[in-house]
Design a protein around this motif. Sequence first.
Motif, PDB file in Angstrom:
ATOM      1  N   ILE A 227       0.859  -1.193   0.000  1.00 11.59           N
ATOM      2  CA  ILE A 227       0.000   0.000   0.000  1.00 11.59           C
ATOM      3  C   ILE A 227       0.896   1.244   0.000  1.00 11.59           C
ATOM      4  CG2 ILE A 227      -1.765   1.294   1.272  1.00 11.59           C
ATOM      5  CD1 ILE A 227      -2.686  -1.373   2.513  1.00 11.59           C
ATOM      6  N   ALA A 228       0.797   2.029  -1.063  1.00 15.05           N
ATOM      7  CA  ALA A 228       1.643   3.231  -1.158  1.00 15.05           C
ATOM      8  C   ALA A 228       1.139   4.311  -0.193  1.00 15.05           C
ATOM      9  CB  ALA A 228       1.630   3.755  -2.585  1.00 15.05           C
ATOM     10  N   ILE A 229       2.071   5.096   0.329  1.00 13.09           N
ATOM     11  CA  ILE A 229       1.693   6.172   1.256  1.00 13.09           C
ATOM     12  C   ILE A 229       1.782   7.502   0.510  1.00 13.09           C
ATOM     13  CG2 ILE A 229       2.195   7.307   3.450  1.00 13.09           C
ATOM     14  CD1 ILE A 229       3.460   4.675   4.384  1.00 13.09           C
ATOM     15  N   GLU A 230       0.671   8.224   0.507  1.00 11.81           N
ATOM     16  CA  GLU A 230       0.614   9.474  -0.257  1.00 11.81           C
ATOM     17  C   GLU A 230       0.851  10.688   0.627  1.00 11.81           C
ATOM     18  OE1 GLU A 230      -2.858   9.753  -2.691  1.00 11.81           O
ATOM     19  OE2 GLU A 230      -2.252  11.691  -3.511  1.00 11.81           O
ATOM     20  N   ARG A 231       0.365  10.644   1.838  1.00  7.64           N
ATOM     21  CA  ARG A 231       0.545  11.782   2.749  1.00  7.64           C
ATOM     22  C   ARG A 231       0.710  11.272   4.173  1.00  7.64           C
ATOM     23  NH1 ARG A 231      -1.096  16.888   0.694  1.00  7.64           N
ATOM     24  NH2 ARG A 231      -0.798  17.703   2.764  1.00  7.64           N
ATOM     25  N   PHE A 232       1.385  12.085   4.983  1.00  9.05           N
ATOM     26  CA  PHE A 232       1.517  11.776   6.412  1.00  9.05           C
ATOM     27  C   PHE A 232       0.733  12.754   7.278  1.00  9.05           C
ATOM     28  CE2 PHE A 232       5.647  10.238   4.709  1.00  9.05           C
ATOM     29  CZ  PHE A 232       5.504   8.907   5.055  1.00  9.05           C
ATOM     30  N   ILE A 233       0.508  13.955   6.748  1.00 14.44           N
ATOM     31  CA  ILE A 233      -0.193  14.978   7.542  1.00 14.44           C
ATOM     32  C   ILE A 233      -1.152  15.752   6.636  1.00 14.44           C
ATOM     33  CG2 ILE A 233       1.580  15.350   9.298  1.00 14.44           C
ATOM     34  CD1 ILE A 233       2.454  17.854   7.728  1.00 14.44           C
ATOM     35  N   SER A 234      -2.101  16.435   7.275  1.00 16.15           N
ATOM     36  CA  SER A 234      -2.928  17.367   6.510  1.00 16.15           C
ATOM     37  C   SER A 234      -2.430  18.785   6.768  1.00 16.15           C
ATOM     38  CB  SER A 234      -4.403  17.255   6.880  1.00 16.15           C
ATOM     39  OG  SER A 234      -4.574  16.900   8.195  1.00 16.15           O
ATOM     40  N   GLN A 235      -2.767  19.658   5.857  1.00  9.90           N
ATOM     41  CA  GLN A 235      -2.323  21.048   5.973  1.00  9.90           C
ATOM     42  C   GLN A 235      -3.511  21.969   5.759  1.00  9.90           C
ATOM     43  OE1 GLN A 235       1.285  20.089   3.189  1.00  9.90           O
ATOM     44  NE2 GLN A 235       1.366  22.229   3.718  1.00  9.90           N
ATOM     45  N   SER A 236      -4.320  22.133   6.776  1.00  9.26           N
ATOM     46  CA  SER A 236      -5.441  23.056   6.659  1.00  9.26           C
ATOM     47  C   SER A 236      -4.924  24.483   6.811  1.00  9.26           C
ATOM     48  CB  SER A 236      -6.471  22.765   7.744  1.00  9.26           C
ATOM     49  OG  SER A 236      -6.943  21.457   7.596  1.00  9.26           O
ATOM     50  N   PRO A 237      -5.653  25.462   6.295  1.00 11.61           N
ATOM     51  CA  PRO A 237      -5.188  26.848   6.435  1.00 11.61           C
ATOM     52  C   PRO A 237      -5.016  27.215   7.913  1.00 11.61           C
ATOM     53  CG  PRO A 237      -7.011  26.701   4.884  1.00 11.61           C
ATOM     54  CD  PRO A 237      -6.888  25.352   5.514  1.00 11.61           C
ATOM     55  N   PRO A 238      -3.881  27.844   8.278  1.00 16.21           N
ATOM     56  CA  PRO A 238      -3.606  28.172   9.684  1.00 16.21           C
ATOM     57  C   PRO A 238      -4.746  28.943  10.346  1.00 16.21           C
ATOM     58  CG  PRO A 238      -1.684  28.630   8.339  1.00 16.21           C
ATOM     59  CD  PRO A 238      -2.780  28.236   7.396  1.00 16.21           C
ATOM     60  N   SER A 239      -5.452  29.782   9.560  1.00 14.99           N
ATOM     61  CA  SER A 239      -6.524  30.576  10.172  1.00 14.99           C
ATOM     62  C   SER A 239      -7.672  29.700  10.680  1.00 14.99           C
ATOM     63  CB  SER A 239      -7.063  31.590   9.158  1.00 14.99           C
ATOM     64  OG  SER A 239      -7.581  30.897   8.046  1.00 14.99           O
ATOM     65  N   LEU A 240      -7.767  28.463  10.185  1.00 16.87           N
ATOM     66  CA  LEU A 240      -8.862  27.584  10.599  1.00 16.87           C
ATOM     67  C   LEU A 240      -8.472  26.623  11.722  1.00 16.87           C
ATOM     68  CD1 LEU A 240     -10.420  26.504   7.158  1.00 16.87           C
ATOM     69  CD2 LEU A 240     -11.366  28.115   8.795  1.00 16.87           C
ATOM     70  N   ILE A 241      -7.167  26.505  11.989  1.00 16.41           N
ATOM     71  CA  ILE A 241      -6.715  25.478  12.940  1.00 16.41           C
ATOM     72  C   ILE A 241      -6.680  26.019  14.370  1.00 16.41           C
ATOM     73  CG2 ILE A 241      -4.786  23.968  13.595  1.00 16.41           C
ATOM     74  CD1 ILE A 241      -3.978  23.873  10.707  1.00 16.41           C
TER      75      ILE A 241
END
Length: 318
Positions: free
Chosen positions: A269-283
């Motif tokens: 199973i290939a790994i495409e991402r390790f983290i998400s990157q939501s806009p800082p203003s929303l986090i």
Amino acid sequence: MTEIKPIQLPDQQRYLNYNQVMKSEFAERIQKISINAGFTCPNRDGSKGRGGCTYCNNQSFSPEYCKPIKTVSQQVEEGINFFKHKYENQFYLAYFQSYTNTYDSLDKLKAIYEEALSHPQVKGIVVGTRPDCVNDELLDYFEELSKSVYVMIEYGIESTNDETLEFINRGHNYACAEEAIRSTAKRGIKTGAHLILGLPREDSETVLSHADKISKLPLTAIKLHQLQLIRKTVMAKQYIEHPEWFNLYTANEYIDLLIDFIERLNPEIAIERFISQSPPSLIIAPEWGLKNFEFAVKIEKRLIERDTWQGKHFVKKE
Ligand code: SF4
């Protein structure tokens, strides 16, 4: 007696990187462009539930250039213009990302996907959806389409634990995700999955058990995301009222958890991402300030320090 087979990763690789897999599939450079075709979501409009998943504020994953008021063709064109100053001759996959991109009649869906595919530089589609929003007719269509263009159906699994799925108001269970992924893969269509590591009330052992379970599925690729608390969500309110339900990992804790996860993950199973990157203003939290590629470098470094690799503790049973 069951035969147990260890699986080998390609030379020098400590995990199966989806970008490398794509390089071997296409002669040209490939870039995904996000398309918002104006779908809604059955977990918001009442057909599966109301209010949506407790962590979801859909604004958090729509790039600026992508607005539903524009046609699919306009969005494809603008997406290509956004990237072409870097790589003029690359090709593209239209990524239907926001909300549930199979939630309409088959005729309307075909028109939307095929509008994107009509651009000569678009070589395929990636369709993000819920596992309870596909059916045989639609999958038969994707099967036919996949004979001429790249087609990946990306399912939001989020957790393999039914109690968690209920708690986050997903509106489907894990068996539903298993069924959708198997029905898709058996037609020769590429399958992706999305998992959130660290959902409320899941301890580290529960998180790692997801690796064991999804390793049995015929998945092409997976995206792993840390839990992000996003403003104006049900979960943000829960966090204020019940912080004890949450374990917001530091970046280093998450890296070690990820590596424990990867060790148990099927190396096919290939790994495409390790983290998400939501806009800082929303986090609201966590605030790591790391981009996906910076995080990937840290993972590589830590894999070497721990002298470990994807599938180290996985054995294939046949
Ligand atoms: S995460 Fe997806 S399925 Fe859940 S409410 Fe948001 S758009 Fe709907």
